[in-house]
Design an enzyme around this catalytic site. Structure first.
Site, PDB file in Angstrom:
ATOM      1  N   SER A 255       0.808  -1.223   0.000  1.00  0.00           N
ATOM      2  CA  SER A 255       0.000   0.000   0.000  1.00  0.00           C
ATOM      3  C   SER A 255       0.840   1.272   0.000  1.00  0.00           C
ATOM      4  O   SER A 255       0.303   2.347  -0.252  1.00  0.00           O
ATOM      5  CB  SER A 255      -0.937   0.004   1.215  1.00  0.00           C
ATOM      6  OG  SER A 255      -0.194   0.070   2.410  1.00  0.00           O
ATOM      7  N   LYS A 299       0.920   4.884   6.778  1.00  0.00           N
ATOM      8  CA  LYS A 299       0.292   5.726   5.766  1.00  0.00           C
ATOM      9  C   LYS A 299       0.947   7.112   5.783  1.00  0.00           C
ATOM     10  O   LYS A 299       1.701   7.458   6.688  1.00  0.00           O
ATOM     11  CB  LYS A 299      -1.220   5.872   6.007  1.00  0.00           C
ATOM     12  CG  LYS A 299      -1.978   4.547   6.081  1.00  0.00           C
ATOM     13  CD  LYS A 299      -1.967   3.775   4.793  1.00  0.00           C
ATOM     14  CE  LYS A 299      -2.672   2.436   4.960  1.00  0.00           C
ATOM     15  NZ  LYS A 299      -2.529   1.599   3.750  1.00  0.00           N
TER      16      LYS A 299
END
Length: 390
Positions: A255, A299
């Protein structure tokens, strides 16, 4: 002679007249028939054109049907491949979940072991304090004995309550201190009963010689105790550094590509956020929502508290201005989001927007400051990528 014409001549004229009428009728019928034939030919031409047009439409519709059928077959193949990929992803997720469970069990065991070591350290420190208290008492008695000051020793009846009070205040272990008081009473009694030897007379003009006092050498038990205390302190410092200063983290999944690759080893620290707040572009590690404790997401910070975030037409807009994201390999951001980031919260996205599970999803949404475990500041592995993280 008679003037009448013959009957044959009269009949012939009538016959010719009838023939003329028939010929006229025939011409009219012929013309009407010709017009009808032309009308029928026009109709047949129009019908042929309509047939050709209809055939062209049928061919076009057939081509569209064939195209739709091919698209449907490809979609079915893609759906089958997606199902296989989903099954493999689910298997990989289950395997990772099992690894996480095993890691959690290992961490629980290490935590229990650490708690046991801390309790042992507390016990060792308590015993050390008790022995230090005994050693101080022995040093006081020996110093008075070496100075031949046994005549000034207090009576046993006066010393007992003071020793009990000191032993009670020195450490919480009551029973061991009572035994120490008993031992000191015996030693003090022996000292009181020992005859006092008068020192020999010396010449006052000469300087008195220094009295040598035998200092008790540290025993093996005390040395071992010192080593144990050093080890406990070192383990405690290592645990504190790992928990509150630098936390090792391993990247799992794609990701954050291309910035972070799977199995990258990172160093994460909460220190930057002890005296400051997260900034846009920071890569943070936080507790994954709806996941067991100890499962973290990595993230990038995109939206800060109070900012209006809009994701539309493949782009990210902050306060109405398009966000420049040079760290992305593809600038397209899928989905639609129109929200305002709450106070003490962050809007986060993965760099690989196609597969990232981030604030665009309702089960993640905006991340509270309380969920942040630290900032990813350094990459340890692989060695060719060793260095700070941008």
């Amino acid at each position: 002679m008679s003037n009448q014409k013959p009957a044959a001549t009269t009949d012939l004229s009538a016959y010719q007249k009838q023939l003329g009428e028939l010929a006229e009728n025939s011409r009219e019928l012929t013309q009407a028939l010709y017009r009808e034939i032309q009308r029928q030919q026009s109709l047949m031409t129009a019908a042929s054109g309509m047939i050709r047009h209809t055939k062209a439409q049928i061919d076009a519709e057939q081509a569209k049907l064939n195209q739709l059928e091919e698209i449907s077959r490809r979609a079915l193949r893609d759906l089958a491949n997606a199902k296989d990929n989903s099954d493999r992803a689910m298997q990989a997720y289950n395997a990772k979940l099992e690894e996480v469970k095993n890691l959690r069990a290992k961490l629980d065991a290490e935590h229990a072991e650490m708690a046991a070591q801390q309790q042992q350290a507390k016990d060792v420190i308590t015993r050390w304090q008790q022995q230090r208290f005994f050693h101080q008492k022995q040093q006081a008695v020996l110093s008075r004995l070496s100075a031949n000051d046994t005549t000034n020793l207090p009576d046993l009846a006066d010393l007992t309550p003071k020793m009990q009070e000191q032993s009670t205040s020195a450490a919480p272990g009551g029973k061991e201190h009572v035994n120490a008081d008993f031992w000191e009473k015996k030693q003090h009694t022996a000292l009181k009963l020992r005859p006092v030897e008068q020192p020999p007379a010396t010449d006052k003009s000469n300087k008195p010689e220094k009295e040598e006092i035998d200092t008790p050498k540290p025993s093996l038990a005390k040395a071992v105790l010192g080593y144990i205390i050093c080890i406990v302190i070192a383990v405690g410092l290592a645990f504190a550094i790992r928990t509150w200063v630098l936390m090792p983290t391993e990247v799992s999944g794609t990701s954050m590509q291309p910035t972070l690759e799977p199995h990258d080893k990172l160093l994460t620290s909460p220190l930057p956020y002890l005296w400051g707040e997260p900034e846009r572009g920071d890569i943070i590690v936080f507790q994954a929502p709806s996941e067991p404790d100890g499962v973290y997401y990595v993230k990038r910070v995109v939206g800060l508290p109070g900012e209006h975030v809009l994701i539309e037409d493949g782009a990210v807009y902050i306060e109405g201005e398009k966000l420049a994201e040079p760290y992305l390999s593809e600038v397209t951001t899928e989905g639609y989001v129109n929200t305002v980031v709450p106070e003490k919260s962050l809007f986060v996205l993965g760099d690989n927007r196609t597969v990232s599970h981030d604030s665009r999803d309702s089960d993640v949404a905006c991340i509270s400051y309380d969920e942040i475990r630290g900032q990813a500041i350094w990459r340890l592995f692989p060695l060719e990528s060793f260095g700070s993280i941008e």
